[in-house]
Design a protein around this motif. Structure first.
Motif, PDB file in Angstrom:
ATOM      1  N   ARG A   1       0.835  -1.208   0.000  1.00  0.00           N
ATOM      2  CA  ARG A   1       0.000   0.000   0.000  1.00  0.00           C
ATOM      3  C   ARG A   1       0.870   1.259   0.000  1.00  0.00           C
ATOM      4  NH1 ARG A   1      -4.244   1.915   4.819  1.00  0.00           N
ATOM      5  NH2 ARG A   1      -4.718   3.968   3.908  1.00  0.00           N
ATOM      6  N   VAL A   2       1.875   1.273   0.879  1.00  0.00           N
ATOM      7  CA  VAL A   2       2.764   2.434   0.976  1.00  0.00           C
ATOM      8  C   VAL A   2       3.556   2.606  -0.317  1.00  0.00           C
ATOM      9  CG1 VAL A   2       4.791   3.348   2.181  1.00  0.00           C
ATOM     10  CG2 VAL A   2       2.925   2.314   3.490  1.00  0.00           C
ATOM     11  N   SER A   3       4.065   1.502  -0.852  1.00  0.00           N
ATOM     12  CA  SER A   3       4.857   1.560  -2.085  1.00  0.00           C
ATOM     13  C   SER A   3       4.028   2.061  -3.257  1.00  0.00           C
ATOM     14  CB  SER A   3       5.432   0.172  -2.415  1.00  0.00           C
ATOM     15  OG  SER A   3       6.277  -0.283  -1.385  1.00  0.00           O
ATOM     16  N   ALA A   4       2.764   1.639  -3.318  1.00  0.00           N
ATOM     17  CA  ALA A   4       1.883   2.072  -4.408  1.00  0.00           C
ATOM     18  C   ALA A   4       1.672   3.582  -4.358  1.00  0.00           C
ATOM     19  CB  ALA A   4       0.547   1.341  -4.331  1.00  0.00           C
ATOM     20  N   SER A   5       1.518   4.144  -3.157  1.00  0.00           N
ATOM     21  CA  SER A   5       1.368   5.596  -3.023  1.00  0.00           C
ATOM     22  C   SER A   5       2.654   6.308  -3.399  1.00  0.00           C
ATOM     23  CB  SER A   5       0.982   5.966  -1.588  1.00  0.00           C
ATOM     24  OG  SER A   5      -0.310   5.496  -1.273  1.00  0.00           O
ATOM     25  N   ALA A   6       3.788   5.748  -2.984  1.00  0.00           N
ATOM     26  CA  ALA A   6       5.079   6.363  -3.306  1.00  0.00           C
ATOM     27  C   ALA A   6       5.331   6.374  -4.813  1.00  0.00           C
ATOM     28  CB  ALA A   6       6.202   5.615  -2.590  1.00  0.00           C
ATOM     29  N   ALA A   7       4.853   5.326  -5.496  1.00  0.00           N
ATOM     30  CA  ALA A   7       5.059   5.221  -6.939  1.00  0.00           C
ATOM     31  C   ALA A   7       4.301   6.293  -7.712  1.00  0.00           C
ATOM     32  CB  ALA A   7       4.646   3.831  -7.418  1.00  0.00           C
ATOM     33  N   LYS A   8       3.297   6.902  -7.089  1.00  0.00           N
ATOM     34  CA  LYS A   8       2.513   7.949  -7.749  1.00  0.00           C
ATOM     35  C   LYS A   8       3.198   9.321  -7.660  1.00  0.00           C
ATOM     36  CE  LYS A   8      -1.856   5.553  -6.853  1.00  0.00           C
ATOM     37  NZ  LYS A   8      -3.130   5.561  -6.097  1.00  0.00           N
ATOM     38  N   CYS A   9       4.264   9.409  -6.874  1.00  0.00           N
ATOM     39  CA  CYS A   9       5.028  10.655  -6.770  1.00  0.00           C
ATOM     40  C   CYS A   9       6.075  10.688  -7.875  1.00  0.00           C
ATOM     41  CB  CYS A   9       5.700  10.742  -5.395  1.00  0.00           C
ATOM     42  SG  CYS A   9       4.539  10.663  -4.013  1.00  0.00           S
ATOM     43  N   ALA A  10       6.735  11.827  -8.027  1.00  0.00           N
ATOM     44  CA  ALA A  10       7.781  11.952  -9.047  1.00  0.00           C
ATOM     45  C   ALA A  10       8.868  10.914  -8.792  1.00  0.00           C
ATOM     46  CB  ALA A  10       8.364  13.355  -9.012  1.00  0.00           C
ATOM     47  N   PRO A  11       9.417  10.318  -9.851  1.00  0.00           N
ATOM     48  CA  PRO A  11      10.457   9.299  -9.668  1.00  0.00           C
ATOM     49  C   PRO A  11      11.609   9.796  -8.798  1.00  0.00           C
ATOM     50  CG  PRO A  11       9.771   9.407 -11.958  1.00  0.00           C
ATOM     51  CD  PRO A  11       9.103  10.560 -11.261  1.00  0.00           C
TER      52      PRO A  11
END
Length: 326
Positions: A197-207
């Motif tokens: 869940r946390v990783s999926a949210s982080a992936a939506k931010c700028a690389p």
């Protein structure tokens, strides 16, 4: 089992010269040994470091059992310390008698290790050494990636912030894998679901804008390299991460949590910022600091001064020394 490890040590202490025995937990298997040690002339100090996991209604069966356990623990020791008045009151369960047995001693940290680095040029140099973007507004969060710490809240808040302020980065310091290899399959699966869940949210931010460092040895350097500290945990005692950030002169954006001190962090809006638990609110508070560098310095400066006066290790050591020699 912790009690199994402690019992042999307590038995050895029966033959030692009387002194102060400081313990960080109490249970049914230890109470009789603690009472016995007190008969041998030892003084026993119980240190409470985290809030009780549940606070059942006082008239419920669980509430009554909780009160009985707390009273038995209290009767087994000479004194109990807690890091905040909120923690003391939670363990006292409304009993004035139990409340009087507590001394409130806020945690103290090394204010010379955790101190500000004001010069932006030197801050950029530190970021370069740490492998971070030199010119990005840096939000720091310290705590293991876990549901109780509500890591998802700060990541989701940063997702919104990053969309409006592309030159920003979120640095998360703390354990991000299962440490205990003996953890049950259920615990491992729950952690993996939360990590996803946390990783999926982080992936939506700028690389590259969300950095998970894992545990680090030079954590004070990360505090010095940051612009804002965010703390979104659900339940704590007296969290050292917030104290370290305050001593480092960082404006702290904190969401309400079980155990949030009433006075030991200072006043909301003066020594720290209290935000609601919604990602939009957290993001807006941080954006407000980005756009108002004067307020950023004001809150950070007040936090540093409060930590110097109230949350330094010397004050905590002196408070415990009074107990030991009292």
């Amino acid at each position: 089992d912790v009690e199994d490890l402690m019992l042999p040590m307590l038995e050895e202490l029966e033959h030692a010269a009387p002194g102060v025995i400081q313990i960080f937990g109490c249970g049914s298997g230890l109470r009789s040994h603690l009472k016995r040690l007190r008969k041998f002339g030892h003084r026993v100090l119980l240190v409470r470091t985290i809030m009780p996991s549940v606070q059942p209604p006082p008239l419920s069966l669980r509430g009554i059992m909780c009160m009985i356990r707390t009273r038995l623990d209290s009767a087994s020791v000479d004194l109990i310390t807690a890091g905040s008045t909120v923690m003391r009151d939670a363990f006292s369960l409304g009993s004035e008698g139990l409340r009087k047995k507590y001394a409130v001693i806020p945690h103290g940290i090394d204010v010379e290790r955790f101190k500000p680095l004001d010069e932006q040029k030197r801050k950029a140099g530190l970021r370069r050494e740490l492998g971070l973007a030199e010119d990005a507004f840096t939000v720091l969060s310290v705590g293991s990636v876990m549901e109780r710490k509500r890591t998802h809240l700060i990541v989701e808040a940063f997702q919104k912030l990053n969309a409006l302020e592309p030159k920003s980065q979120l640095v998360i310091i703390g354990e991000n894998k299962m440490r205990n290899t003996l953890a049950s399959e259920g615990h491992r699966n729950a952690f993996m679901r939360y990590w996803e869940r946390v990783s999926a949210s982080a992936a939506k931010c700028a690389p590259g804008s969300v950095i998970f460092t894992g545990e680090v040895d030079n954590i004070e350097t990360y505090y010095q390299s940051a612009d804002v500290f965010a703390f979104t945990s659900a339940a704590e005692g007296m969290p050292n991460a917030v104290i370290e950030a305050m001593a480092s002169g960082l404006p702290c954006v904190v969401t309400p949590f079980s155990g949030l001190p009433e006075t030991e962090f200072g006043a909301p809006g003066r020594e720290f910022i209290l935000s609601s638990e919604h990602p939009d609110a957290i993001s807006n508070e941080i954006l407000g600091l980005i756009s108002n560098t004067g307020r950023c310095r004001e809150i950070g400066g007040a936090a540093r001064r409060f930590a110097l006066s109230n949350l330094n290790s010397e004050s905590a050591i002196n408070a415990y020394a009074e107990i030991y020699h009292g």
